[in-house]
Scaffold this active site. Structure first.
Site: not given
Length: 446
Positions: A27-28, A31
């Site tokens: 998920h990170e 980003h």
């Protein structure tokens, strides 16, 4: 629970924690990658919260793990515009105007620190709207992509446990339903399948002229033919055989769509006469087409969205079960604790290893779908909230351009810190209720 089951349970929990950590890391990364691609300075990439356990700096970014593996974050320069100069110049560490005013000032101070004295364009808030949206949606969509991969491995790599058209076993006799015996007695009639010569391993091809694609097809015809001779075509060792089977007539309770018995006007169960042949199907994993994983993920997104939009109500209902002791909705929300319990139960189940692996993959894929949907909620501090801020900024700029006005100042989302605080408190409260429920009144698979 024996020691082996305890060890298996612990292994299941550990595997879920590891899988969840991988999900957070991805998920990170969702980003991080576009942020770096678009030139934004990223100070930190961290998995977890709290004290740092390990970190290493590469270039301008510090990568590491923190003590509490309940989330993660990346620290981008200039998530919001810098504080107004008059406020920045007069900041003395104190804030007036009450609790929320202090929160706003602290948020601005933390944001100003990410600027690190730089006055350049390598900040998030100066990016075009579409780039900001891509960065913020990158995290949730990594969870969606991971879920699709997991579902694809599960459905196309392992397969779906299904009843095949292969006969796994043949009963020697027909035992009356009103007895508790499992062994044949001399008085029990011979099973029609044995009398007809059906053997384990035979593959059902046709029944009474109807091609058979699923075992349910054959069962439907057999049950509809009590006492009638029917023609059954099977394949055995590469050869096709035609056999004659006469299903035995037995009484069976009639059930409704939910599986409950249908009662007559006197309250007695309604029965019907059906035919049985005494054969059982072989259950095996059938691999699905490669696109089935994506289809299943899409279906799960819809199901989870149906729960998320009414999450406060669902959590309230879960909280009520803590007081009343009622059984929880098995399709309701769970905390990480509840998901860990389910993972432990799957790992400790009395089932083949492949079945347990499939169960863990399904659970982890479902968790990633939940992360995807939940993070799209348009409220700060969730990713959807940052997307909403970027879109609002874009709408303001578009309106100014259409009306020939000067470009407006960038949207200062630090003003929404009080709203963010309320959302965080609500999430903490709901999370606490779910954790208590998962400890005191857990959802169980068995």
């Amino acid at each position: 629970m024996c020691i082996v089951e305890v060890i298996a349970f612990v292994i299941g929990v550990v595997l879920l924690v590891v899988g969840l950590a991988v999900s957070i890391a991805l998920h990170e990364l969702g980003h991080l990658w576009p942020a770096k691609k678009f030139g934004v300075r990223v100070g930190q990439y961290m998995i977890g919260f709290g004290p740092t356990l390990w970190s290493r700096r590469r270039g301008e970014t510090e990568y590491g793990f923190k003590a509490l593996p309940v989330g993660g974050y990346i620290s981008m320069a200039g998530m919001y515009p810098p504080s107004p100069k008059e406020l920045a110049a007069g900041r003395d560490g104190r804030a007036g105007g009450g609790f929320f005013a202090t929160m706003v000032q602290d948020a601005r101070a933390a944001n100003d620190e990410t600027l690190d004295g730089h006055d350049d364009d390598r900040v998030f808030y100066k990016l075009p709207v579409w780039k900001r949206v891509v960065i913020m949606l990158g995290g949730p969509f990594m969870n969606l992509a991971f879920a699709i991969v997991l579902f694809t491995v599960l459905l196309s790599g392992i397969g779906v446990l299904s009843a095949t058209t292969t006969v796994s076993s043949v009963s020697e006799c027909i035992i009356p339903a009103d007895t508790d015996r499992t062994e044949c007695a001399a008085s029990d009639p011979q099973a029609p399948a044995v009398a007809a010569g059906i053997e384990p391993g035979d593959v059902l091809v046709e029944v009474e002229g109807t091609p058979i694609t699923t075992f349910a097809d054959a069962s439907e015809i057999i049950q509809a033919s009590p006492g009638q001779q029917i023609e059954v075509v099977v394949e055995r060792d590469g050869e096709t055989l035609t056999l004659q089977v006469t299903p035995v007539a037995v009484e069976r309770a009639v059930t409704d769509e939910t599986g409950q018995p249908v009662l007559d006007e006197n309250g007695d169960p309604v029965t019907e006469e059906v035919g049985i042949a005494g054969i059982r199907q072989e259950v095996a994993y059938l691999r699905q087409p490669i696109w089935t994983g994506a289809q299943t993920a899409a279906q799960n997104v819809g199901a989870v969205a149906g729960i998320i939009w009414q999450l406060p109500v669902k959590v309230y209902e879960t909280g009520v079960t803590l007081v009343t002791g009622e059984e929880r909705d098995p399709n309701g929300p769970l905390s990480v604790v509840g998901a860990g319990v389910l993972a432990g139960e799957v790992a400790a189940a009395d089932a083949p290893v492949l079945n347990r692996v499939a169960g863990l993959l399904s659970l982890l894929a479902s968790l990633n779908i939940a992360l995807f949907v939940f993070n799209l909620i348009p409220l700060l501090p969730l990713d959807g909230g940052h997307v909403a801020v970027a879109l609002w900024d874009g709408l303001k700029r578009a309106w100014a351009k259409m009306t020939n006005r000067p470009p407006p100042k960038p949207v200062d989302a630090t003003r929404l810190v009080p709203v963010t605080f309320v959302v965080v408190i609500a999430l903490v409260v709901m999370g606490g209720v779910l954790i208590l429920a998962d400890i005191i009144n857990p959802v169980s698979l068995f």
